[in-house]
Design a protein around this motif. Structure first.
Motif, short mmCIF file in Angstrom:
data_model
loop_
_atom_site.label_atom_id
_atom_site.label_comp_id
_atom_site.label_asym_id
_atom_site.label_seq_id
_atom_site.Cartn_x
_atom_site.Cartn_y
_atom_site.Cartn_z
N LYS A 77 37.82 -0.57 -19.00
CA LYS A 77 38.95 -0.40 -18.10
C LYS A 77 38.54 0.22 -16.77
CE LYS A 77 42.01 0.21 -22.07
NZ LYS A 77 42.89 1.16 -22.81
N ALA A 78 37.63 1.18 -16.81
CA ALA A 78 37.19 1.83 -15.57
C ALA A 78 36.51 0.83 -14.64
CB ALA A 78 36.26 2.99 -15.89
N ALA A 79 35.64 -0.01 -15.19
CA ALA A 79 34.96 -1.03 -14.38
C ALA A 79 35.96 -2.05 -13.86
CB ALA A 79 33.88 -1.71 -15.21
N THR A 80 36.95 -2.40 -14.69
CA THR A 80 37.99 -3.34 -14.25
C THR A 80 38.76 -2.77 -13.07
OG1 THR A 80 38.22 -4.22 -16.50
CG2 THR A 80 40.05 -4.58 -14.98
N LEU A 81 39.13 -1.50 -13.15
CA LEU A 81 39.87 -0.86 -12.05
C LEU A 81 39.05 -0.84 -10.77
CD1 LEU A 81 42.31 0.71 -11.01
CD2 LEU A 81 41.25 2.80 -11.92
N ALA A 82 37.78 -0.49 -10.87
CA ALA A 82 36.92 -0.44 -9.69
C ALA A 82 36.80 -1.81 -9.03
CB ALA A 82 35.54 0.09 -10.07
N LYS A 83 36.65 -2.86 -9.84
CA LYS A 83 36.55 -4.22 -9.31
C LYS A 83 37.86 -4.67 -8.68
CE LYS A 83 32.31 -5.64 -10.20
NZ LYS A 83 31.40 -6.14 -9.13
N GLN A 85 40.11 -2.72 -7.24
CA GLN A 85 40.26 -2.02 -5.96
C GLN A 85 39.38 -2.65 -4.89
OE1 GLN A 85 39.31 1.84 -7.61
NE2 GLN A 85 41.46 2.48 -7.68
N GLU A 86 38.19 -3.06 -5.29
CA GLU A 86 37.29 -3.76 -4.35
C GLU A 86 37.88 -5.09 -3.91
OE1 GLU A 86 32.85 -5.82 -4.55
OE2 GLU A 86 33.33 -4.17 -5.93
N LEU A 87 38.46 -5.82 -4.88
CA LEU A 87 39.08 -7.10 -4.57
C LEU A 87 40.24 -6.94 -3.59
CD1 LEU A 87 39.29 -10.20 -5.40
CD2 LEU A 87 41.06 -9.44 -6.99
N ARG A 88 41.05 -5.91 -3.82
CA ARG A 88 42.21 -5.70 -2.94
C ARG A 88 41.76 -5.41 -1.52
NH1 ARG A 88 47.23 -1.47 -4.08
NH2 ARG A 88 48.60 -2.24 -2.41
N GLN A 89 40.67 -4.68 -1.38
CA GLN A 89 40.16 -4.38 -0.04
C GLN A 89 39.68 -5.65 0.68
OE1 GLN A 89 37.14 -1.46 -0.82
NE2 GLN A 89 38.59 0.23 -1.07
N LYS A 90 39.26 -6.65 -0.09
CA LYS A 90 38.73 -7.89 0.49
C LYS A 90 39.77 -8.99 0.59
CE LYS A 90 33.97 -7.21 -1.18
NZ LYS A 90 32.89 -7.76 -2.07
N PHE A 139 51.41 -7.14 -16.12
CA PHE A 139 51.81 -6.73 -17.47
C PHE A 139 50.65 -6.07 -18.21
CE2 PHE A 139 52.20 -8.17 -22.01
CZ PHE A 139 53.33 -7.45 -22.35
N ILE A 140 49.45 -6.61 -18.06
CA ILE A 140 48.28 -6.07 -18.74
C ILE A 140 47.91 -4.71 -18.15
CG2 ILE A 140 45.85 -6.44 -19.31
CD1 ILE A 140 47.80 -8.41 -20.67
N TYR A 141 47.81 -4.65 -16.82
CA TYR A 141 47.31 -3.43 -16.17
C TYR A 141 48.31 -2.27 -16.27
CZ TYR A 141 43.94 -6.69 -14.10
OH TYR A 141 42.96 -7.64 -13.90
N ARG A 142 49.59 -2.57 -16.20
CA ARG A 142 50.57 -1.48 -16.24
C ARG A 142 50.52 -0.74 -17.58
NH1 ARG A 142 54.01 -1.15 -12.20
NH2 ARG A 142 54.17 -3.39 -11.80
N ASP A 143 50.12 -1.46 -18.62
CA ASP A 143 50.03 -0.85 -19.94
C ASP A 143 48.91 0.19 -20.01
OD1 ASP A 143 51.02 -0.94 -22.74
OD2 ASP A 143 48.99 -1.62 -23.20
N GLU A 150 46.04 4.78 -11.60
CA GLU A 150 45.85 3.86 -10.47
C GLU A 150 46.23 2.42 -10.83
OE1 GLU A 150 42.43 6.94 -10.22
OE2 GLU A 150 43.60 5.88 -11.76
N PHE A 151 46.26 2.11 -12.12
CA PHE A 151 46.63 0.74 -12.52
C PHE A 151 48.08 0.43 -12.14
CE2 PHE A 151 42.92 0.45 -15.52
CZ PHE A 151 42.44 -0.76 -15.05
N ASN A 152 48.94 1.44 -12.04
CA ASN A 152 50.32 1.17 -11.62
C ASN A 152 50.36 0.57 -10.21
OD1 ASN A 152 52.39 1.55 -13.50
ND2 ASN A 152 52.23 3.79 -13.35
N ASP A 153 49.54 1.12 -9.32
CA ASP A 153 49.47 0.61 -7.95
C ASP A 153 48.94 -0.81 -7.94
OD1 ASP A 153 49.73 0.83 -5.13
OD2 ASP A 153 47.58 1.21 -4.97
N MET A 154 47.93 -1.06 -8.76
CA MET A 154 47.38 -2.42 -8.86
C MET A 154 48.43 -3.40 -9.38
SD MET A 154 44.22 -2.40 -7.76
CE MET A 154 44.81 -1.23 -6.53
N ALA A 155 49.19 -2.95 -10.38
CA ALA A 155 50.22 -3.81 -10.96
C ALA A 155 51.32 -4.12 -9.94
CB ALA A 155 50.81 -3.16 -12.20
N ASP A 156 51.69 -3.14 -9.13
CA ASP A 156 52.69 -3.37 -8.08
C ASP A 156 52.20 -4.39 -7.07
OD1 ASP A 156 54.40 -1.54 -9.25
OD2 ASP A 156 53.87 0.11 -7.90
N TRP A 157 50.94 -4.26 -6.68
CA TRP A 157 50.35 -5.22 -5.73
C TRP A 157 50.35 -6.64 -6.31
CZ3 TRP A 157 44.82 -6.74 -6.42
CH2 TRP A 157 44.40 -7.67 -5.45
#
Length: 363
Positions: A77-83, A85-90, A139-143, A150-157
């Protein structure tokens, strides 16, 4: 009339999204041989070619993450979150690049399973975006937000991206997918077996009866530490597997990709033993092949799949210990009968293909 051109974006996660996307692409091609298919995915070409008989262009791009995994059930999960965040920046760079490609190639429609950025890409290119899935990554990340807020922010995006989609084809065994404004429910997707049961039994030299023939399939990433020693307790049974790292056992047959696919051998099997996965479950539902599955408590889609599949198929749901450390006595136990035994199983491939072609040809 110009040639219809479809941009099919497939999520960068396992093989299941690729096989169901390719199954729909094959039906689109069957209905309209003139269509130009552009598949945008990092899935291997051999896997796509196992489902799509005609030509297509492969554009190897990944603009979503899915889940970083070491096998089909072990997630980082930690590696998924980091990737993520990197994707969102790009994202602006990715959108600009794909819009340029879409305009240069005169694409008429984006169909996505189910990279979130596909919708803003299509919107920026001025063409419709359709999506197909039984779940969204929000749905996956919010869980996971209790562990990693930080996954809540990713899920909103991601939900905001999904809200820009023009139409969702919602597959069976689904969560609500409430981020989408326009939803069309469709039937099961998947491949069609290439061989008769008689051909399979002859080609594979299957000597055990069907009621003692079992397919073990755990997705494209496989599964570490499958307790193959339990197979020695069933010497008169026949087990089939696509796992490359298997012991040499007389009742275990290794099948090679892409000559055979799981859907090809399902009709010769009494049941399928699997982890929760939409494409395996969907193809089993289309063929009415019973499922034995282990649970996954840390992946939100799994609970939805397991609950919904019990409506359509004879099932056994195992706790992980029953599979990994038990003696596999479950093979002697009866299946739970389907809750809705006469439920229709319409052809999702055809429904999606027809709608996509109607839009492309009337653009």
């Amino acid at each position: 009339m110009s040639r219809p051109i479809l941009y099919l974006a497939i999520t960068n996660h396992g093989f299941g999204h690729a096989t169901r996307g390719a199954s729909v692409a094959a039906e689109i091609q069957r209905q309209c041989p003139d269509v130009l298919l552009i598949l945008v995915t990092t899935a291997p070409r051999w896997l796509l070619e196992a489902y799509i008989p005609g030509d297509f262009i492969l554009r190897p791009r990944a603009y979503d993450i899915g889940v970083i995994q070491s096998d089909s059930i072990t997630m980082d999960k930690a590696a998924t979150l980091a990737k993520l965040q990197e994707l969102r920046q790009k994202q602006n760079e990715i959108i600009a690049s794909e819009v340029n490609f879409i305009l240069q190639n005169r694409v008429g429609l984006v169909l996505a399973d189910i990279p979130p950025l596909a919708a803003p890409i299509a919107k920026a290119a001025g063409i419709p975006c359709y999506m197909m899935s039984n779940f969204g990554w929000d749905f996956i990340y919010r869980d996971w937000a209790d562990e990693y807020p930080e996954f809540n922010d990713m899920a909103d995006w991601i939900a905001d991206c999904f809200s820009q989609c023009d139409r969702l084809f919602r597959l069976p065994l689904h969560e609500s997918m409430s981020a989408f404004s326009t939803i069309t429910d469709v039937g099961f997707t998947g491949g069609t077996p290439r061989y008769s049961v008689e051909q399979l039994r002859q080609h594979l030299n299957l000597t055990a009866p069907k009621e003692k023939t079992v397919l073990l399939t755990f997705g494209g990433l496989g599964l570490e530490q499958i307790p193959y020693h339990n197979l020695e307790r069933f010497p008169d049974w026949q087990f089939l597997t696509f796992d490359r790292n298997v012991p040499n056992l007389p009742n275990l047959l290794h099948l090679s990709n892409p000559h055979y696919r799981p859907v090809d051998v399902m009709p010769a099997c009494h049941c399928v033993i699997s982890k929760p996965g939409f494409s395996t479950f969907s193809e089993a539902c289309r063929l009415n092949v019973p499922i034995i599955s282990i649970t996954r408590d840390d992946f939100a889609e799994a609970a939805v799949l397991l609950q919904a599949t019990q409506n359509y198929l004879p099932t056994q749901i195992l706790q992980p210990a029953e599979f990994f450390t038990g003696n596999w006595d479950f093979l002697h136990q009866p299946f739970q009968p389907p809750r809705i035994p006469d439920a229709p199983r319409p052809d999702g491939n055809q429904e999606i293909a027809t709608a996509v072609l109607n839009t492309l040809q009337n653009a």
